[in-house]
Structures are given as structure tokens and as C-alpha cells.
Write a protein that holds these residues in place. Structure first.
Motif, PDB file in Angstrom:
ATOM      1  N   LEU A  52       0.873  -1.254  -0.060  1.00 47.32           N
ATOM      2  CA  LEU A  52       0.024   0.010   0.028  1.00 47.32           C
ATOM      3  C   LEU A  52       0.948   1.011   0.080  1.00 47.32           C
ATOM      4  CD1 LEU A  52      -2.795  -0.977   2.351  1.00 47.32           C
ATOM      5  CD2 LEU A  52      -2.557  -1.602  -0.143  1.00 47.32           C
ATOM      6  N   SER A  53       2.118   1.236   0.419  1.00 44.47           N
ATOM      7  CA  SER A  53       3.103   2.329   0.325  1.00 44.47           C
ATOM      8  C   SER A  53       4.038   2.306  -0.755  1.00 44.47           C
ATOM      9  CB  SER A  53       3.844   2.372   1.593  1.00 44.47           C
ATOM     10  OG  SER A  53       4.577   1.251   2.053  1.00 44.47           O
ATOM     11  N   MET A  54       3.662   1.329  -1.760  1.00 41.75           N
ATOM     12  CA  MET A  54       4.920   1.202  -2.903  1.00 41.75           C
ATOM     13  C   MET A  54       4.174   1.952  -3.935  1.00 41.75           C
ATOM     14  SD  MET A  54       5.750  -2.832  -1.825  1.00 41.75           S
ATOM     15  CE  MET A  54       6.699  -2.967  -3.493  1.00 41.75           C
ATOM     16  N   THR A  55       5.138   2.035  -5.183  1.00 39.95           N
ATOM     17  CA  THR A  55       4.581   2.345  -6.285  1.00 39.95           C
ATOM     18  C   THR A  55       5.187   1.350  -7.324  1.00 39.95           C
ATOM     19  OG1 THR A  55       6.341   4.037  -6.565  1.00 39.95           O
ATOM     20  CG2 THR A  55       4.129   4.789  -5.857  1.00 39.95           C
ATOM     21  N   PRO A  57       6.181   0.738 -11.445  1.00 43.15           N
ATOM     22  CA  PRO A  57       6.524   1.391 -12.873  1.00 43.15           C
ATOM     23  C   PRO A  57       5.580   1.056 -14.125  1.00 43.15           C
ATOM     24  CG  PRO A  57       8.364  -0.279 -12.560  1.00 43.15           C
ATOM     25  CD  PRO A  57       7.491  -0.101 -11.184  1.00 43.15           C
ATOM     26  N   ASP A  58       4.973  -0.459 -13.819  1.00 43.41           N
ATOM     27  CA  ASP A  58       4.007  -0.756 -14.959  1.00 43.41           C
ATOM     28  C   ASP A  58       3.332  -2.042 -14.566  1.00 43.41           C
ATOM     29  OD1 ASP A  58       5.870  -2.921 -15.207  1.00 43.41           O
ATOM     30  OD2 ASP A  58       6.889  -1.708 -16.803  1.00 43.41           O
ATOM     31  N   ARG A  59       2.425  -2.374 -15.198  1.00 39.86           N
ATOM     32  CA  ARG A  59       1.477  -3.631 -14.821  1.00 39.86           C
ATOM     33  C   ARG A  59       2.575  -4.732 -14.634  1.00 39.86           C
ATOM     34  NH1 ARG A  59      -3.784  -2.573 -14.172  1.00 39.86           N
ATOM     35  NH2 ARG A  59      -4.506  -0.700 -14.653  1.00 39.86           N
ATOM     36  N   ASP A  60       3.379  -5.126 -15.173  1.00 39.26           N
ATOM     37  CA  ASP A  60       4.109  -6.256 -15.292  1.00 39.26           C
ATOM     38  C   ASP A  60       4.590  -6.045 -14.192  1.00 39.26           C
ATOM     39  OD1 ASP A  60       3.472  -7.226 -17.833  1.00 39.26           O
ATOM     40  OD2 ASP A  60       5.124  -6.363 -18.986  1.00 39.26           O
ATOM     41  N   ALA A  61       5.183  -5.135 -13.322  1.00 36.59           N
ATOM     42  CA  ALA A  61       6.070  -5.249 -12.259  1.00 36.59           C
ATOM     43  C   ALA A  61       4.991  -5.535 -11.120  1.00 36.59           C
ATOM     44  CB  ALA A  61       6.595  -3.752 -12.011  1.00 36.59           C
ATOM     45  N   TYR A  62       3.833  -5.105 -11.247  1.00 34.22           N
ATOM     46  CA  TYR A  62       2.846  -5.378 -10.214  1.00 34.22           C
ATOM     47  C   TYR A  62       2.409  -7.002 -10.240  1.00 34.22           C
ATOM     48  CZ  TYR A  62      -1.008  -4.465  -6.797  1.00 34.22           C
ATOM     49  OH  TYR A  62      -1.684  -4.508  -5.972  1.00 34.22           O
ATOM     50  N   ARG A  63       2.310  -7.528 -11.463  1.00 36.94           N
ATOM     51  CA  ARG A  63       2.068  -8.830 -11.698  1.00 36.94           C
ATOM     52  C   ARG A  63       3.316  -9.726 -11.140  1.00 36.94           C
ATOM     53  NH1 ARG A  63       1.611  -8.550 -16.650  1.00 36.94           N
ATOM     54  NH2 ARG A  63      -0.678  -8.618 -16.577  1.00 36.94           N
ATOM     55  N   ALA A  64       4.607  -9.183 -11.339  1.00 37.57           N
ATOM     56  CA  ALA A  64       5.806  -9.910 -10.748  1.00 37.57           C
ATOM     57  C   ALA A  64       5.670  -9.682  -9.201  1.00 37.57           C
ATOM     58  CB  ALA A  64       7.052  -9.200 -11.350  1.00 37.57           C
ATOM     59  N   PHE A  65       5.271  -8.654  -8.775  1.00 35.51           N
ATOM     60  CA  PHE A  65       5.336  -8.552  -7.076  1.00 35.51           C
ATOM     61  C   PHE A  65       4.506  -9.628  -6.661  1.00 35.51           C
ATOM     62  CE2 PHE A  65       2.977  -7.038  -3.394  1.00 35.51           C
ATOM     63  CZ  PHE A  65       3.918  -6.559  -2.601  1.00 35.51           C
ATOM     64  N   PRO A  98       4.922   6.055 -14.426  1.00 32.61           N
ATOM     65  CA  PRO A  98       5.569   4.847 -13.778  1.00 32.61           C
ATOM     66  C   PRO A  98       5.138   4.962 -12.134  1.00 32.61           C
ATOM     67  CG  PRO A  98       7.552   6.481 -14.029  1.00 32.61           C
ATOM     68  CD  PRO A  98       5.915   7.101 -14.811  1.00 32.61           C
ATOM     69  N   GLY A  99       4.111   5.384 -11.941  1.00 40.49           N
ATOM     70  CA  GLY A  99       3.741   5.707 -10.701  1.00 40.49           C
ATOM     71  C   GLY A  99       2.381   4.922 -10.193  1.00 40.49           C
ATOM     72  N   LEU A 100       2.350   3.750 -10.813  1.00 38.24           N
ATOM     73  CA  LEU A 100       1.151   2.909 -10.190  1.00 38.24           C
ATOM     74  C   LEU A 100       1.234   2.625  -8.939  1.00 38.24           C
ATOM     75  CD1 LEU A 100       1.007   0.526 -13.801  1.00 38.24           C
ATOM     76  CD2 LEU A 100      -0.568   2.530 -13.168  1.00 38.24           C
ATOM     77  N   ARG A 101      -0.092   2.225  -8.323  1.00 37.95           N
ATOM     78  CA  ARG A 101      -0.265   2.247  -6.897  1.00 37.95           C
ATOM     79  C   ARG A 101      -1.555   1.440  -6.712  1.00 37.95           C
ATOM     80  NH1 ARG A 101      -3.856   5.515  -4.731  1.00 37.95           N
ATOM     81  NH2 ARG A 101      -4.445   7.332  -5.938  1.00 37.95           N
TER      82      ARG A 101
END
Length: 322
Positions: free
Chosen positions: A170-173, A175-183, A211-214
Motif C-alpha cells: 500500500l505504500s509502494m509504487t 513502474p508498470d503492470r508487469d512489475a505489479y504482476r511480478a510482485f 511509472p507511478g502505479l499504486r
């Protein structure tokens, strides 16, 4: 449900995936985003499904797949999450309860099979106590029963201790949707169970621009709701239910650890009335895959179908208040 019925149901699921509708329901301060997977028969029963503390309504999509149009499934993005992320406070479980009453009223549902996962189960239990006329049956999924928590932690530390990466993000950003998927793919609970349903669910959580998706989750909403689960009024709702309920509990935890939120000893210590709550272990599932994994979602769907059709859902299943 017999094995022959299960085999027929599985064949139906493969052939029929209900289309999801996106609705907006007026509530205090704005409109609540609601996903609806309609039944083939407009007169079929309706299940109202409430998600967990940092989740969104698409956590129920795989359950909808297994329901295969036999009952309608309605799954809101709760206040402060998903596409309801900008709804204002005050937050808290009681606010969700009133939002759910508004959903039932606005959609003309009259009465529903009520279910909730994790925090959503606590909300469902309190909704059942506060508005018993709204439901025909109640299914709790890995939540709704209070459990011991580590002592000596402030609210934010406590939630981080219990929720782990789900809270830290919740406190992270990103850069893209792939990064969120990898998380999320690194999360132990999803390591062996990634699917298009999981991907759609986690992607719905993202807001902002690259690059600031949250995460869409409002941190204050999560904080208030999280602490609410430990208040006696909320954690004790399961002991005041107006009708019998089933509790499906995952044998593994939030991080896929061998011990889940519940086990036989914790449930025994909770002092549940067996006439009010019937606990059932769902083998091979963790806290997340009990709703979003294939086998867990199938079992949840079976119990929703049973709850929608079993004797007592016509109002004769009420329990005396205590």
C-alpha cells in the motif's frame, strides 16, 4: 451434491462462463462499484459476496465461473478499495454493513445468500446481525471468527504482521503492470496457482499512471477496518447470528504457511455454538486460494448453491437470539 451432480456441474462450467456486468450503486458519499455475474434464470437466487481487507470484487470471479449461471453473484468493491477506492470515510466495518444494505435495496434483491472472505466474513456476520431480514443463508470463508494476534504492536505494525506483503504494497509504487504482476507472483500463496482470474483480480487493484502505479486501497480505510475486526461488537457477531452458518476454513495461511488463520484448536477455543456455526476445513487451500484457486472456488460455489436451495432459506432457519 452427489458425484454425478458434480460431474454434470463441471461440464456445465466448462461450457458456460457468465458475463460480468459492472454496476454503480449510490451509497453515502458517492457510488459503490459492484460486479454482477447474472444467472441464466432472472428468478434465480442471488449471492452477495464480500471480499477481504485489501482485495476487490474480482476475487470472487472464479467462484462465479464455478456457479456457471445457476445463481447470480454480486460482488462489490468495498468502500476504499478497487473502483470504490475514492469513496470517503468514515470507514469501518459498520460502514460496509450499511453499504451492503444499500446494495440489496438499490438492486431490488430483497434477500440474498450472504458470504464473505476474510474481513468480508466479519462484515457478513455483522450484516447478518444488524439486518437479519436481508439474508436467507450465511457462508463465512476463512474469516468472521476472532483469533489471537501478537501483543505489543501498534495498529500499523499489527496489520503488517498479519497481512505481510498485502499490507506493505500500500505504500509502494510500480513502474508498470508487469512489475505489479511480478510482485504478486513472488507471493508464496500464489506461487503455484497463478491464473487469468488471479491476474484480473490483482490488475483491478492498480490506479494511477506509469511509472507511478499504486494500489487502489485507501490506507486509512484498511487501517480502520483492520482494527475494527478486533472490536468485540464485530468479532462477537458470529456468536449472535440470527440463523445457522457454515465456516469454510483454509488449512494453510496467508503466506501459504502450514498453519492457517484457523485450526481445530483455535476454533474450539473460540467457543462457537455448533447450532449457529458449522466449521469445515478445505484441504489443500491457503487463505487466498480458498476463493481464487480452482478447487477452493469450486467448493465455495458448491456451498453457495447448497445454501441457496436447502430447507431453511425460506425463513424457517432463524435461530433464537441470545
Amino acid at each position: 451434491m452427489s458425484q454425478a451432480q458434480r460431474n454434470g456441474a463441471l461440464a456445465r462450467e466448462d461450457a458456460h462462463v457468465p458475463a460480468r456486468e459492472e454496476l454503480r450503486v449510490p451509497v453515502r458519499g458517492g457510488r459503490l462499484a459492484v460486479s454482477r455475474w447474472p444467472a441464466d434464470d432472472p428468478a434465480a437466487p442471488v449471492a452477495l459476496a464480500l471480499h477481504g481487507i485489501t482485495a476487490n470484487g474480482l476475487s470472487w470471479a472464479r467462484v462465479a465461473h464455478h456457479l456457471a449461471g445457476r445463481i447470480t453473484l454480486v460482488a462489490p468493491d468495498l468502500r476504499g478499495r478497487g473502483r470504490s477506492g475514492r469513496l470517503p470515510g468514515p470507514y469501518g466495518i459498520a460502514a460496509h454493513v450499511e453499504d451492503m444494505a444499500a446494495v440489496v435495496d438499490e438492486l431490488g434483491l430483497q434477500r440474498v445468500v450472504l458470504t464473505g472472505h476474510s474481513m468480508g466474513a466479519f462484515t457478513a456476520a455483522l450484516t447478518a446481525v444488524s439486518h437479519p431480514h436481508l439474508l436467507t443463508a450465511l457462508l463465512l470463508v476463512d474469516g468472521g471468527v476472532g483469533f489471537p494476534v501478537p501483543a505489543g504492536l501498534d495498529p500499523d505494525e499489527l496489520l503488517t504482521e498479519v497481512l505481510g506483503p498485502a499490507m506493505r504494497r500500500l505504500s509502494m509504487t510500480f513502474p508498470d503492470r508487469d512489475a505489479y504482476r511480478a510482485f504478486w507472483q513472488r507471493h508464496p500463496a500464489f506461487a503455484d496457482g497463478w491464473s487469468p482470474w488471479v491476474d484480473a483480480y490483482i490488475q483491478r487493484d492498480l490506479v494511477g499512471e506509469e511509472p507511478g502505479l499504486r494500489s487502489s486501497c485507501d490506507r486509512e480505510a484498511v487501517r480502520v477496518d483492520g482494527m475494527d475486526q478486533f472490536r468485540a461488537e464485530v468479532s462477537g457477531a458470529v456468536h449472535r447470528l440470527p440463523r445457522p452458518a457454515v465456516l469454510l476454513w483454509a488449512e494453510r495461511g496467508l503466506m501459504d504457511e502450514p498453519r492457517g488463520l484457523y485450526d481445530e484448536r483455535r476454533l474450539a477455543a473460540a467457543g462457537l455454538d455448533p447450532e449457529r456455526v458449522r466449521p469445515l476445513r478445505v484441504a489443500g487451500t491457503n487463505h487466498y486460494t480458498i476463493v481464487i484457486g480452482d478447487e477452493g472456488a469450486r467448493i465455495v460455489a458448491e456451498h453457495l448453491l447448497d445454501a441457496a436451495t436447502e430447507p431453511g432459506t425460506d425463513g424457517r432457519g432463524d435461530l433464537p437470539s441470545r
